[in-house]
Design a protein around this motif. Structure first.
Motif, mmCIF file in Angstrom:
data_model
loop_
_atom_site.group_PDB
_atom_site.id
_atom_site.type_symbol
_atom_site.label_atom_id
_atom_site.label_comp_id
_atom_site.label_asym_id
_atom_site.label_seq_id
_atom_site.Cartn_x
_atom_site.Cartn_y
_atom_site.Cartn_z
ATOM 1 N N ARG A 1 6.856 5.522 11.728
ATOM 2 C CA ARG A 1 7.956 5.362 10.776
ATOM 3 C C ARG A 1 7.472 5.275 9.333
ATOM 4 N NH1 ARG A 1 10.161 0.693 11.271
ATOM 5 N NH2 ARG A 1 12.230 1.282 10.544
ATOM 6 N N GLY A 2 6.184 5.676 9.116
ATOM 7 C CA GLY A 2 5.699 5.798 7.749
ATOM 8 C C GLY A 2 4.864 4.653 7.226
ATOM 9 N N TRP A 3 4.512 3.679 8.080
ATOM 10 C CA TRP A 3 3.682 2.572 7.613
ATOM 11 C C TRP A 3 2.242 3.047 7.429
ATOM 12 C CZ3 TRP A 3 4.671 -3.031 9.364
ATOM 13 C CH2 TRP A 3 6.047 -3.295 9.391
ATOM 14 N N SER B 1 -0.693 -1.502 5.419
ATOM 15 C CA SER B 1 0.497 -2.323 5.636
ATOM 16 C C SER B 1 0.433 -3.030 6.982
ATOM 17 C CB SER B 1 1.751 -1.452 5.569
ATOM 18 O OG SER B 1 1.913 -0.910 4.275
ATOM 19 N N LEU B 2 -0.007 -2.306 8.013
ATOM 20 C CA LEU B 2 -0.151 -2.914 9.334
ATOM 21 C C LEU B 2 -1.150 -4.067 9.300
ATOM 22 C CD1 LEU B 2 -0.211 0.253 11.619
ATOM 23 C CD2 LEU B 2 1.585 -1.472 11.517
ATOM 24 N N GLU B 3 -2.248 -3.854 8.606
ATOM 25 C CA GLU B 3 -3.262 -4.910 8.509
ATOM 26 C C GLU B 3 -2.718 -6.116 7.765
ATOM 27 O OE1 GLU B 3 -7.759 -5.652 6.678
ATOM 28 O OE2 GLU B 3 -6.599 -3.882 6.113
ATOM 29 N N THR B 4 -1.970 -5.876 6.684
ATOM 30 C CA THR B 4 -1.423 -6.976 5.886
ATOM 31 C C THR B 4 -0.452 -7.820 6.702
ATOM 32 O OG1 THR B 4 -1.641 -5.687 3.842
ATOM 33 C CG2 THR B 4 -0.104 -7.546 3.820
ATOM 34 N N GLY C 1 0.838 -1.194 0.000
ATOM 35 C CA GLY C 1 0.000 0.000 0.000
ATOM 36 C C GLY C 1 0.866 1.234 0.000
ATOM 37 N N PRO C 2 0.330 2.335 -0.519
ATOM 38 C CA PRO C 2 1.128 3.555 -0.562
ATOM 39 C C PRO C 2 1.363 4.122 0.826
ATOM 40 C CG PRO C 2 -1.143 3.988 -1.191
ATOM 41 C CD PRO C 2 -1.007 2.508 -1.065
ATOM 42 N N ALA D 1 8.256 4.265 2.002
ATOM 43 C CA ALA D 1 7.444 3.055 2.088
ATOM 44 C C ALA D 1 7.903 2.231 3.272
ATOM 45 C CB ALA D 1 7.579 2.249 0.789
ATOM 46 N N PRO D 2 7.028 1.317 3.752
ATOM 47 C CA PRO D 2 7.382 0.531 4.937
ATOM 48 C C PRO D 2 8.691 -0.213 4.801
ATOM 49 C CG PRO D 2 5.060 0.256 4.404
ATOM 50 C CD PRO D 2 5.665 1.060 3.303
ATOM 51 N N GLY D 3 8.903 -0.859 3.650
ATOM 52 C CA GLY D 3 10.140 -1.594 3.502
ATOM 53 C C GLY D 3 11.359 -0.684 3.551
ATOM 54 N N ALA D 4 11.227 0.477 2.913
ATOM 55 C CA ALA D 4 12.337 1.406 2.950
ATOM 56 C C ALA D 4 12.560 1.960 4.341
ATOM 57 C CB ALA D 4 12.069 2.551 1.965
#
Length: 503
Positions: free
Chosen positions: A343-345, A349-352, A265-266, A273-276
């Motif tokens: 941290r930008g999530w 993303s949290l739900e996923t 998700g954006p 992004a979360p991964g970054a």
């Protein structure tokens, strides 16, 4: 240590069931025969038939119930279910009502810590603190701390690339680095909530989780120190190089995870992004420790509030915040905000991450529930009373008996969770009605948990995870991992037995 009850106690009368398959064998001998055949059938179904443990436990529970003389109505209830509660329903619901919520919350908390990069932060800071010469100690502490909220296999998958990197840079044997790490992960998985084993045993024996946490630390820390000693010894005598194929696969998997996080998700405008985020803005070590430690401290505070505080509003608040459901929810919300949103999530993303983390625990929850059914059938059929009277006549302390039964089940069928829930069901009648304190019951759980990790070998999935993930031959895995687990088991049991003498 609990001594056997005096032999003058009369054995329990035979249960009032007359339709059992072994009704021709009267009283206690018949019930003991049912119990022995039931355990043998369970092992046969899991080890030889390779039947899923959940199905095997349910099938054996029904067989034991019918063999001991329970009626179909007592086992399954009636169609209307208005006049009786079946043993299967009460056994399943009784244990899962306590365990499922804790396992679910703990699993989601561990997943957020894992994906956010908490493991890398822990290991990196510890490596910087202790230096490369003490890298094995740094890896051991990483496993010990990170193992509290995450399952054993998840910890291996997440932390293995760190072992590869340190071993490649230092030229040291993989065994010297991975064994202390595995000792920490295994100890927390066996001895500490919110892991399924100790939580399930606490639910079956009616022990407050605060006492389980405390006794888990008391028994687990000496055990892991002894295991670290063995890890240092074997790591210097057996050289295992870095498994290049696994190292490359780990890097590919890490890249795929980052890509998946970014695609989940954006991120909010102006934020990575979360991964970054996990890569570019490492989590503060204090944040990781706060997220891991807050639920445990709240649970411990509630446990000891009855001793330290008089009945009052502050005590009620402490007990509310320290209830396992509330404490773990607080820890999870802290993780959501401190490791995610701040941290930008995105919320998506949290739900996923949370939803994905719950998929692997379904099997664990079902096995625990089936263990509750087995315990309920043993109790309702009179088999538990017969076992209790017989074990008391043998004269073994209950802590020793619990460890021995758990060891036998563990070695025979491989699963630590099955060993724990089955042993707890067998031991339950030995502790009921004897006025044992909560600390003593927690030590019985420690003995069960210690037995459940004894001598991991080829019938244990953990054995193959360790062997294949770290590139260790089967022979060297037996010399290192199998012995390491046995050291953890024996030391943890020895401490539990010694402490039980003073409780």
């Amino acid at each position: 240590m609990v001594l056997a009850a005096p032999s003058v106690l009369a054995p329990p009368p035979p249960p009032p069931h007359t339709g059992g398959l072994l009704a021709l064998v009267p009283g206690t001998p018949g019930l003991l025969t049912v119990a022995a055949l039931g355990v043998a059938l369970l092992l046969f179904l899991i080890v030889k038939v390779r039947l899923q443990p959940f199905v095997a436990l349910l099938a054996v529970s029904v067989a034991v119930g019918l063999g001991a003389g329970l009626s179909v109505t007592e086992l399954f209830g009636t169609v209307q279910k208005s006049d009786a509660t079946s043993l299967i329903e009460s056994g399943m619901g009784g244990i899962l009502g306590h365990v499922a919520v804790i396992i679910g919350l703990g699993t989601m908390l561990g997943a957020i810590l894992e994906v956010s990069g908490g493991a890398e932060v822990l290991s990196g800071r510890l490596m910087g603190l202790f230096g490369e010469r003490r890298a094995p100690l740094a890896m051991g502490l990483t496993g010990l701390l990170f193992g509290i909220p995450v399952f054993f296999d998840v910890g291996v998958f997440v932390l293995a690339p760190i072992v590869y990197a340190v071993a490649k840079r230092s030229g040291k044997s993989v065994l010297l680095l991975c064994m202390p790490l595995l000792a920490g992960l295994s100890m927390t998985h066996a001895f500490l909530p919110p892991h399924p084993g100790p939580v399930a045993a606490a639910g079956l024996l009616g022990v407050e989780l605060g006492w389980v946490v405390l006794m888990g630390v008391v028994c687990g820390v000496p055990a892991v120190l002894a295991a670290w000693g063995y890890a240092a010894w074997i790591g210097r005598r057996v050289f295992v190089p870095v498994p290049q194929d696994m190292a490359e696969a780990a890097e590919e998997a890490r890249a795929a995870v980052v890509a998946e996080q970014r695609a989940a998700g954006p991120a909010p405008a102006g934020k990575p992004a979360p991964g970054a985020a996990a890569r570019e803005e490492p989590v503060a070590l204090g944040t990781v420790l706060a997220v891991i430690g807050t639920p445990l401290l709240l649970i411990l505070g509630a446990t000891f509030s009855s001793v330290a505080l008089k009945p009052s509003t502050p005590r009620s608040v402490v007990e509310f915040l320290g209830h396992p459901f509330v404490a773990l929810t607080i820890g999870l919300l802290m993780a959501y905000y401190l490791l995610g949103i701040r941290r930008g999530w995105s919320r998506r993303s949290l739900e996923t991450v949370s939803t994905a983390s719950l998929k692997p625990v379904g099997n664990i929850i079902l096995v625990v529930g089936a263990g509750g059914v087995f315990g309920a059938v043993l109790k309702g059929s009179g088999v538990a009373d017969a076992l209790s009277a017989t074990f008391q006549d043998v004269g073994l302390p209950v802590v020793l008996l619990a460890w021995l039964v758990s060891v036998v089940l563990r070695v025979a069928q491989g699963s630590a969770t099955v060993a724990i829930v089955t042993t707890a069901g067998i031991v339950l009648p030995l502790v009921e009605g004897h006025g044992l304190s909560q600390p003593h019951l927690a030590l019985v759980i420690m003995a069960i948990s210690a037995g459940s990790i004894f001598a991991s070998h080829v019938n244990d999935g953990g054995f193959w995870i360790v062997a294949k993930y770290f590139g260790i031959s089967e022979r060297d895995t037996l010399k290192s991992w199998t012995v390491l687990e046995s050291v953890l088991s024996v030391t943890g049991f020895a401490v539990a037995a010694l402490v039980s003498l003073a409780v």
